[in-house]
Design an enzyme around this catalytic site. Structure first.
Site, PDB file in Angstrom:
ATOM      1  N   ARG A   1     -14.532   2.160  30.356  1.00 40.54           N
ATOM      2  CA  ARG A   1     -14.175   0.846  30.354  1.00 40.54           C
ATOM      3  C   ARG A   1     -13.227   0.350  31.371  1.00 40.54           C
ATOM      4  O   ARG A   1     -12.230  -0.459  30.891  1.00 40.54           O
ATOM      5  CB  ARG A   1     -13.935   0.585  28.875  1.00 40.54           C
ATOM      6  CG  ARG A   1     -14.936   0.182  27.688  1.00 40.54           C
ATOM      7  CD  ARG A   1     -14.712   0.953  26.762  1.00 40.54           C
ATOM      8  NE  ARG A   1     -15.362   1.924  26.268  1.00 40.54           N
ATOM      9  CZ  ARG A   1     -16.048   1.001  24.797  1.00 40.54           C
ATOM     10  NH1 ARG A   1     -15.111  -0.037  24.491  1.00 40.54           N
ATOM     11  NH2 ARG A   1     -17.338   1.689  24.762  1.00 40.54           N
TER      12      ARG A   1
ATOM     13  N   TYR B   1     -13.427  -3.685  31.856  1.00 41.24           N
ATOM     14  CA  TYR B   1     -13.069  -4.096  30.690  1.00 41.24           C
ATOM     15  C   TYR B   1     -12.167  -4.043  30.215  1.00 41.24           C
ATOM     16  O   TYR B   1     -10.614  -4.790  29.956  1.00 41.24           O
ATOM     17  CB  TYR B   1     -14.896  -3.817  29.429  1.00 41.24           C
ATOM     18  CG  TYR B   1     -14.390  -4.592  28.693  1.00 41.24           C
ATOM     19  CD1 TYR B   1     -14.779  -6.292  28.310  1.00 41.24           C
ATOM     20  CD2 TYR B   1     -14.373  -4.041  27.262  1.00 41.24           C
ATOM     21  CE1 TYR B   1     -15.205  -6.643  27.318  1.00 41.24           C
ATOM     22  CE2 TYR B   1     -14.048  -4.721  25.755  1.00 41.24           C
ATOM     23  CZ  TYR B   1     -14.887  -5.919  25.953  1.00 41.24           C
ATOM     24  OH  TYR B   1     -14.643  -6.722  24.544  1.00 41.24           O
TER      25      TYR B   1
END
Ligand code: NDP
Length: 255
Positions: A147, A150
């Site tokens: 991630r 994100y």
């Protein structure tokens, strides 16, 4: 005059559930989504043309956002709430994350809320105030593999929430965030394998994913006047996921 909420990423998932919630509570709703076809279908299904407006719009494109917000104000005459919900998830290890992927995630998840906020604030001020709800993620609170883009975009969106709360609060605009744990939407289906799903169930004290409607309840509360003294806050709607830093299965006596 009915109050008006602008909701980005409203074609499906959490955004569409939030549109339904505001409508059910007697608000008008402006839906913005990059996927015009899916949004038009959702708009038809809402079957409330007097109180809804669906506009195709990429939240990371300032010109498109300006055009859409102008059209919203021309149609409904005011904006009371902005829900910055549109987001994309690209999960990959840092060394396999291209600059294009990194930039695309930051453009939608971080620049989008910045652009939409700037576009909506003048109409909010003209109406005497308003409120903004940014949809972040537990991935912005707790780091994890895959991630890098994100999670970083969502952590930055939490800080943008506080920056905006500090500055716009003095002008009568509250800014808060709702931080979902895993919710069973198309986005989650795309990035959560069966293994990931099973592990999430195990790591979340409520042992399940959240629903779109559960998110919409929190978003509606923060957006509206019942949250009139809440500003600069992030509310986790995650079944207790963020609270369980050392929630090892062995410690909890799980199988
Ligand atoms: P979905 O992918 O189901 O829906 C998001 C919608 O936003 C899609 O219609 C998507 O269109 C649209 N969109 C994407 N990029 C843009 C853009 N640049 N401009 C306008 N619209 C855009 O997402 P969810 O409902 O699952 O998620 C909503 C929010 O909640 C996101 O911010 C997400 O990060 C956050 N969240 C979700 C979690 C989950 O488990 N579902 C967990 C934590 C946070 P298209 O399909 O064309 O991309």
């Amino acid at each position: 005059m009915k109050q008006v909420a602008v909701i980005t990423g409203a074609a499906r998932g959490i955004g569409l559930a939030t549109a339904r919630k505001f409508l059910a509570e007697g608000w008008r709703v402006v839906m913005l989504d990059i996927d015009g076809e899916t949004q038009d279908r959702a708009h038809r299904e809402l079957n409330d043309p007097d109180n809804t407006l669906a506009l195709q719009c990429d939240v990371s494109a300032p010109d498109q956002v300006a055009t859409a917000i102008d059209a919203a104000v021309a149609r409904f005459g005011r904006i009371d709430v902005l829900v910055n919900n549109a987001g994309i998830a690209i999960f990959s290890p840092v060394m396999e994350t291209s600059f294009e992927d990194w930039s695309a995630v930051l453009a939608t998840n971080l620049s989008g809320p910045f652009i939409c906020t700037k576009a909506c604030v003048p109409a909010m001020l003209a109406g005497g105030g308003g409120s903004i709800v940014n949809i972040t993620s537990i991935s912005g609170t707790r780091a994890s593999t895959l991630r890098v883009a994100y999670g970083t975009s969502k952590a930055a969106l939490m800080h943008l929430t506080k920056q905006l709360a500090a500055e716009l609060g003095t002008q009568g605009i509250r800014v808060n965030a709702v931080s979902p744990g895993p919710v069973d939407t198309a986005m989650a289906k795309k990035v959560h394998t069966p293994d990931i799903r099973a592990d999430y169930h195990d790591a979340i004290p409520l042992n399940r994913y959240g629903t779109e409607e559960e998110l919409a309840e929190a978003i509606f509360f923060l957006g509206g006047d019942r949250a009139s003294y809440i500003n600069g806050t992030v509310i986790n709607v995650d079944g207790g996921f963020a609270a369980t830093g050392i929630g090892l299965a062995s410690l909890r006596g799980a199988d």
